[in-house]
Design an enzyme around this catalytic site. Structure first.
Site, PDB file in Angstrom:
ATOM      1  CE1 TYR A 144       4.492   2.648   4.113  1.00  0.00           C
ATOM      2  CE2 TYR A 144       6.099   4.582   4.103  1.00  0.00           C
ATOM      3  CZ  TYR A 144       5.649   3.803   4.682  1.00  0.00           C
ATOM      4  OH  TYR A 144       5.534   3.623   6.108  1.00  0.00           O
ATOM      5  CG  ASP A 239       7.728  -3.221  -1.237  1.00  0.00           C
ATOM      6  OD1 ASP A 239       7.583  -2.049  -0.944  1.00  0.00           O
ATOM      7  OD2 ASP A 239       7.136  -4.003  -0.958  1.00  0.00           O
ATOM      8  CE  LYS A 267       0.677  -3.771   3.002  1.00  0.00           C
ATOM      9  NZ  LYS A 267       0.173  -2.844   4.032  1.00  0.00           N
TER      10      LYS A 267
HETATM   11  P1  KE4 Z   1       4.904  -2.209   7.162  1.00  0.00           P
HETATM   12  O1  KE4 Z   1       6.214  -1.911   7.656  1.00  0.00           O
HETATM   13  O2  KE4 Z   1       3.763  -1.325   7.070  1.00  0.00           O
HETATM   14  O3  KE4 Z   1       4.497  -3.494   7.529  1.00  0.00           O
HETATM   15  O4  KE4 Z   1       5.182  -2.254   5.569  1.00  0.00           O
HETATM   16  C1  KE4 Z   1       5.430  -1.133   4.933  1.00  0.00           C
HETATM   17  C2  KE4 Z   1       5.131  -1.085   3.242  1.00  0.00           C
HETATM   18  C3  KE4 Z   1       6.026  -1.651   2.361  1.00  0.00           C
HETATM   19  N1  KE4 Z   1       5.941  -1.673   1.073  1.00  0.00           N
HETATM   20  C4  KE4 Z   1       4.432  -1.750   0.699  1.00  0.00           C
HETATM   21  C5  KE4 Z   1       4.527  -1.772  -0.751  1.00  0.00           C
HETATM   22  C6  KE4 Z   1       3.538  -1.310   1.618  1.00  0.00           C
HETATM   23  O5  KE4 Z   1       2.421  -1.049   1.110  1.00  0.00           O
HETATM   24  C7  KE4 Z   1       3.888  -1.039   2.696  1.00  0.00           C
HETATM   25  C8  KE4 Z   1       2.705  -0.686   3.962  1.00  0.00           C
HETATM   26  N2  KE4 Z   1       1.668  -0.048   3.377  1.00  0.00           N
HETATM   27  C9  KE4 Z   1       0.756   0.798   4.051  1.00  0.00           C
HETATM   28  C10 KE4 Z   1      -0.307   1.058   3.561  1.00  0.00           C
HETATM   29  N3  KE4 Z   1      -0.243   1.898   2.362  1.00  0.00           N
HETATM   30  C11 KE4 Z   1       0.983   0.327   5.776  1.00  0.00           C
HETATM   31  C12 KE4 Z   1      -0.441   1.138   6.532  1.00  0.00           C
HETATM   32  C13 KE4 Z   1       0.464   1.932   7.336  1.00  0.00           C
HETATM   33  O6  KE4 Z   1       1.372   2.599   7.136  1.00  0.00           O
HETATM   34  O7  KE4 Z   1      -0.217   1.973   8.542  1.00  0.00           O
END
Ligand code: KE4
Length: 427
Positions: A144, A239, A267
């Site tokens: 993801y 990523d 993060k």
């Molecule tokens: P955000 O747009 O949520 O800040 O980041 C997206 C993203 C991009 N790349 C990786 C590897 C990620 O894990 C994420 C977001 N992680 C999720 C947890 N699995 C965020 C939690 C959520 O969606 O509420």
């Protein structure tokens, strides 16, 4: 556990917010429970609105590697906001954090700050397309990268190599440019590249997959992607939104010794405030507006409060021995939970990379989405609810990663292991 106030708030929230939450996984739908609403946190503990306390292994999905409310970060952000919260103008703080990121991650010669991981990956892909002049991208099932249209795509059926939308609202014309391979399977990548030779702009991969549970790269997988990208003139994007500054100060690329062309971050570099970033070689990054023609922008990009929290976080992470201490805690916890499952005669498959770990409810090895999807999610849900009642706050999905912080104490780790044993026995 009394969760009366959480239930009241959840009922109210569902009137005004879709699903009652501002991000889907928070709704606890995949674990058959109502979410608890959090009112505060400190160190490794979070407190809900009914004053129940939990040992927190979500850590805001990764940012809270130092634990919540670290005094150095709280003080710095309090001081920063007294000088203003946002200017929409360049600040020294952005330069400082950029220098720290460049120093930590040698493959990053220049970096652009944004406000989320989604923005980071979306922008990195646009830049890769602008740099190569190619349209197609390649991702991996189970990985993801945020919710940009070109990433909400799944593998097309049968021989079709082009992608199909994985969400309503994503036009098939967008999805067809996204190819989807199998994580840890270089042959699946080669087959897709063979069918799209000269048309693939980038391969984007979580070097340690954290969004199908925690799935490490098999020996040679990342190195193989690097070789394929070199041969085909494809931009390799790591990523590292989750793994950056998590599995090592220099991220997964330091841990595995494989150098991408671009890296996305998020993060941890925001210390809990909204930040994302993408960076890479100068020859690529210079194509980004205003130095180049690839457009990208953001009102709150480089926000001074977020920069402050990120700078203070990285100052603490780069101190000698931090990752060694975190490794000891993480190993003790993950090994303890695995031992608890064995002593309860409940077979699970455990994975861990540094302070990221996952307990897969399946006896077989998990190495890609297909093997992860074979998990007994009903059993995981029961285990999750049992642990929550024990005051242990795990990620509310089998297909997520749990995180250990430096604030987790030996006592809390022992308490978590004991609770896991009781909850495995209860399955
Ligand atoms: P955000 O747009 O949520 O800040 O980041 C997206 C993203 C991009 N790349 C990786 C590897 C990620 O894990 C994420 C977001 N992680 C999720 C947890 N699995 C965020 C939690 C959520 O969606 O509420």
């Amino acid at each position: 556990m009394d969760t009366t106030r959480s239930k009241e708030l959840f009922s109210r929230a569902q009137e005004y917010i879709p699903g009652g939450v501002n991000s889907p996984v928070r709704a606890f739908r995949s674990v058959g429970a109502d979410p608890v609403f959090i009112k505060g946190a400190s160190g490794s503990t979070i407190t809900d609105v009914d004053d129940n306390q939990y040992v927190d292994y979500v850590g805001s999905w990764g940012p809270m590697i130092l634990g919540h409310c670290h005094p150095q970060i709280v003080a710095a952000v309090k001081s920063a906001i007294e000088h203003g919260s946002s200017f929409g103008a360049p600040t020294e703080l952005e330069v400082t954090l950029a220098e720290m990121v460049v120093e930590a991650v040698p493959s990053i010669e220049m970096v652009r700050m944004v406000s989320s991981g989604t923005e980071a990956t979306m922008s990195a892909i646009r830049l890769a397309r602008g740099y190569t002049g190619r349209d197609k991208i390649l991702k991996f099932s189970g990985c993801y990268h945020g919710h940009a249209d070109s990433l909400l795509v799944k593998a097309g059926s049968g021989a079709a190599t082009f992608g199909v939308p994985d969400s309503p609202g994503v036009p098939s014309d967008f999805a067809k440019h996204t190819l989807t391979a199998k994580f840890n399977d270089l042959e699946s990548v080669k087959a897709l590249l063979a069918g799209n030779s000269g048309n693939v702009a980038c391969i984007i991969v979580e070097p340690v997959a954290g969004n199908m549970g925690t799935v490490p790269p098999r020996d040679g997988f990342l190195e193989g992607l690097r070789t394929l990208c070199n041969n085909e003139g494809i931009i390799l994007i790591f990523d590292e939104v989750m793994t950056g500054f998590r599995v090592a100060y220099g991220g997964a690329q330091e841990l595995y010794g494989v150098t991408p062309d671009m890296t996305t971050l998020g993060k941890i570099i925001g210390g809990g405030l909204p930040v994302g970033a993408f960076g890479g070689r100068k020859e690529i990054m210079r194509l980004l507006s205003p130095s180049g023609g690839v457009y990208q922008a953001g009102t709150l990009s480089g926000n001074p409060l977020a920069m402050t929290a990120g700078i203070e976080t990285l100052k603490l992470l780069r101190q000698d021995g931090f990752y060694a201490r975190l490794e000891e805690k993480s190993r003790a916890l993950a090994d303890g939970i695995a031992a608890a499952s064995r002593s309860a005669s409940y077979p699970v498959y455990s994975t861990r990379v540094g302070s990221m770990f996952c307990t897969f409810f399946t006896p077989g090895e998990v190495f890609d989405w297909t093997t992860a999807a074979a998990c007994d999610t009903a059993a995981f849900s029961k285990y999750f609810r049992c642990m929550l009642n024990e005051g242990i706050y795990l990620a509310p999905s089998q297909f997520e990663t749990a995180f250990v912080s430096i604030a987790h104490t030996d006592t809390e780790i022992e308490r978590t292991i004991a609770a896991a044993h009781r909850c495995f026995k209860a399955l």
